[in-house]
Design a protein around this motif. Structure first.
Motif, PDB file in Angstrom:
ATOM      1  N   CYS A 270      16.091  71.086 -35.815  1.00 53.58           N
ATOM      2  CA  CYS A 270      16.781  70.580 -34.622  1.00 53.58           C
ATOM      3  C   CYS A 270      15.915  70.733 -33.380  1.00 53.58           C
ATOM      4  CB  CYS A 270      18.106  71.319 -34.458  1.00 53.58           C
ATOM      5  SG  CYS A 270      19.059  70.817 -33.006  1.00 53.58           S
ATOM      6  N   ASN A 271      15.317  71.908 -33.202  1.00 56.58           N
ATOM      7  CA  ASN A 271      14.469  72.149 -32.031  1.00 56.58           C
ATOM      8  C   ASN A 271      13.252  71.245 -32.012  1.00 56.58           C
ATOM      9  OD1 ASN A 271      16.285  74.175 -31.485  1.00 56.58           O
ATOM     10  ND2 ASN A 271      14.747  75.737 -31.114  1.00 56.58           N
ATOM     11  N   ALA A 272      12.661  70.985 -33.172  1.00 54.03           N
ATOM     12  CA  ALA A 272      11.483  70.111 -33.239  1.00 54.03           C
ATOM     13  C   ALA A 272      11.841  68.691 -32.813  1.00 54.03           C
ATOM     14  CB  ALA A 272      10.912  70.119 -34.654  1.00 54.03           C
ATOM     15  N   LEU A 273      12.996  68.198 -33.240  1.00 53.72           N
ATOM     16  CA  LEU A 273      13.416  66.842 -32.873  1.00 53.72           C
ATOM     17  C   LEU A 273      13.708  66.739 -31.376  1.00 53.72           C
ATOM     18  CD1 LEU A 273      15.724  66.040 -35.926  1.00 53.72           C
ATOM     19  CD2 LEU A 273      13.456  65.085 -35.444  1.00 53.72           C
ATOM     20  N   ILE A 274      14.288  67.777 -30.793  1.00 52.08           N
ATOM     21  CA  ILE A 274      14.538  67.782 -29.342  1.00 52.08           C
ATOM     22  C   ILE A 274      13.212  67.724 -28.574  1.00 52.08           C
ATOM     23  CG2 ILE A 274      15.389  69.177 -27.421  1.00 52.08           C
ATOM     24  CD1 ILE A 274      17.608  70.162 -29.307  1.00 52.08           C
ATOM     25  N   ASN A 275      12.193  68.443 -29.044  1.00 52.39           N
ATOM     26  CA  ASN A 275      10.893  68.425 -28.370  1.00 52.39           C
ATOM     27  C   ASN A 275      10.247  67.049 -28.402  1.00 52.39           C
ATOM     28  OD1 ASN A 275      10.901  71.021 -27.456  1.00 52.39           O
ATOM     29  ND2 ASN A 275       9.545  71.848 -29.025  1.00 52.39           N
TER      30      ASN A 275
END
Length: 423
Positions: free
Chosen positions: A318-323
């Motif tokens: 999830c965090n990677a996609l937000i970045n």
């Protein structure tokens, strides 16, 4: 069963040991983030291109590639505490080398000092990361490592602020400005530039030496590098670390993450200086860089709590996609929005390194120490990706070059969703 005298999991309350280890995470975070301040300073001082300036990160993170496997071997022989002490001594020597580098105004000597300093930090990483995962149950390893890494982020938050105050405080003058100075003023300017680098690194050397003395006398729990060689949660024994897919894919994840994080941090001061973004001076932008690392610190505390409820692999994806979304918006919108979007990436970067690290080490049994060496070796992404992005910044433009870390985050999202499953 684990080998007698070498328990797979240490029992009891290890709070004091975790506090002692946390000081190491703090120090190498502070030291590593100072590179983001050194880059614009040395770029101006030696009139370097972006590609040449990124050799700072290349030499620093190449040490991980060169030294990780030797460090893993040494940790197996000396144990975690011995590896930590050796790492602190090597890092102290690296800080001391900044004194002649600044005195001679030699860029190659600066690069050599950075390599030695990073070699010491490599030993610390190889020893301390698996040590923290061993001080408790395997189920909470990701949460525990994120908590200690939060204090690493405290170091990276304070580093740019201190670096901007001491290293960037003396503005680098252009060639015409230097020619206009009187001999006495030129000598004072040269001495100020030398002191700006010498004094902070001499102070760091003293602090590292003091920590080494403290660790030497502190009674850390005895956890051997071979711990967990036949624990109930280990996968069936295989020929070596290369035969565990989730570990090898995790090494690629570490490569991608460190490459993306270092590339962004290295160029943020330059991005904030663009007229189309914020037009900030180097010293002001250097202070804003603390926001990037401060967000990472906050994110690790929050992430450590969230992982009690959410699977670490899902939170990682999830965090990677937000970045990826933040980078895309920053490049397209620009202005102050781009500055704050890139600074906020630190919040979502926060959990990535410790989460990938702990997921990749899961169920390795007797190969845990070697696996840690392989993962630390993959930190060489911090050497390769910034140089690649430096070339992109010189040839494609500074903002378009951020497609490179976006690709890194895309791989990390896949690792969280699929590649991290032990099999």
């Amino acid at each position: 069963m684990a080998t007698p005298g070498k328990p797979a999991q240490v029992q009891g309350n290890h709070r004091s040991a975790l506090i002692a280890l946390t000081s190491l995470f703090f120090m190498w975070g502070l030291i590593t983030s100072l590179n983001d301040i050194l880059i614009p300073h040395l770029k101006a001082l030696f009139t370097l291109s972006y590609l040449q300036a990124m050799l700072v990160q290349f030499c620093f993170f190449m040490a991980y590639f060169v030294m990780s496997f030797p460090a893993g071997f040494v940790v197996e022989k000396l144990g975690y505490k011995g590896g930590i002490l050796l790492g602190l001594l090597i890092a102290t020597a690296g800080c001391l080398l900044f004194y002649p580098a600044a005195g001679y105004q030699s860029y190659p000597l600066f690069l050599a000092a950075l390599f030695v300093l990073a070699s010491g930090i490599t030993f610390l990483q190889v020893a301390a990361n698996p040590f923290v995962t061993a001080l408790g149950s395997p189920e909470t390893a990701s949460s525990r490592l994120n908590l200690t890494q939060a204090f690493n982020s405290l170091g990276t938050t304070l580093g740019p602020a201190l670096g901007a105050t001491f290293i960037l405080a003396v503005a680098v003058k252009s060639a015409p400005e230097l020619q206009a100075l009187a001999p006495q003023d030129l000598a004072l300017y040269a001495q100020a530039q030398i002191n700006a680098v010498q004094h902070p690194y001499l102070l760091l050397a003293a602090v590292l030496a003091a920590i080494a003395v403290f660790i030497a006398v502190f009674r850390l729990p005895r956890v051997e590098a071979e711990a967990g060689e036949a624990g109930h949660d280990a996968l069936p024994a295989r020929a070596g670390v290369w035969h565990y897919p989730h570990l090898v894919l995790g090494a690629l994840g570490i490569f991608a993450y460190v490459g993306a994080e270092v590339s962004i941090g290295s160029l943020l001061v330059s991005v904030m200086g663009l007229p189309t973004v914020a037009g900030l001076s180097a010293d002001v932008a250097g202070r804003y860089l603390s926001v990037y690392w401060g967000c990472a610190m906050i994110g690790r505390f929050v992430g450590s709590a969230l992982m009690q409820k959410i699977a670490p692999s899902r939170l990682l994806a999830c965090n990677a996609l937000i970045n990826i979304l933040l980078l895309g918006l920053a490049v397209l919108v620009q202005g102050h929005f781009a500055m704050w979007a890139m600074l906020s990436i630190g919040l979502f970067n926060s959990i990535m390194f410790p989460t990938i690290f702990s997921l990749a080490l899961a169920k390795l049994g007797k190969f845990t120490s070697e696996g840690s060496g392989l993962l630390c070796m993959a930190i060489v992404g911090g050497a390769i990706m910034p140089v690649l992005q430096g070339w992109g910044a010189d040839n494609l433009g500074l903002l378009p070059s951020f497609v490179i870390p976006a690709v890194c985050f895309l791989y990390i999202a896949w690792y969280g969703l699929a590649g991290s499953r032990p099999r």
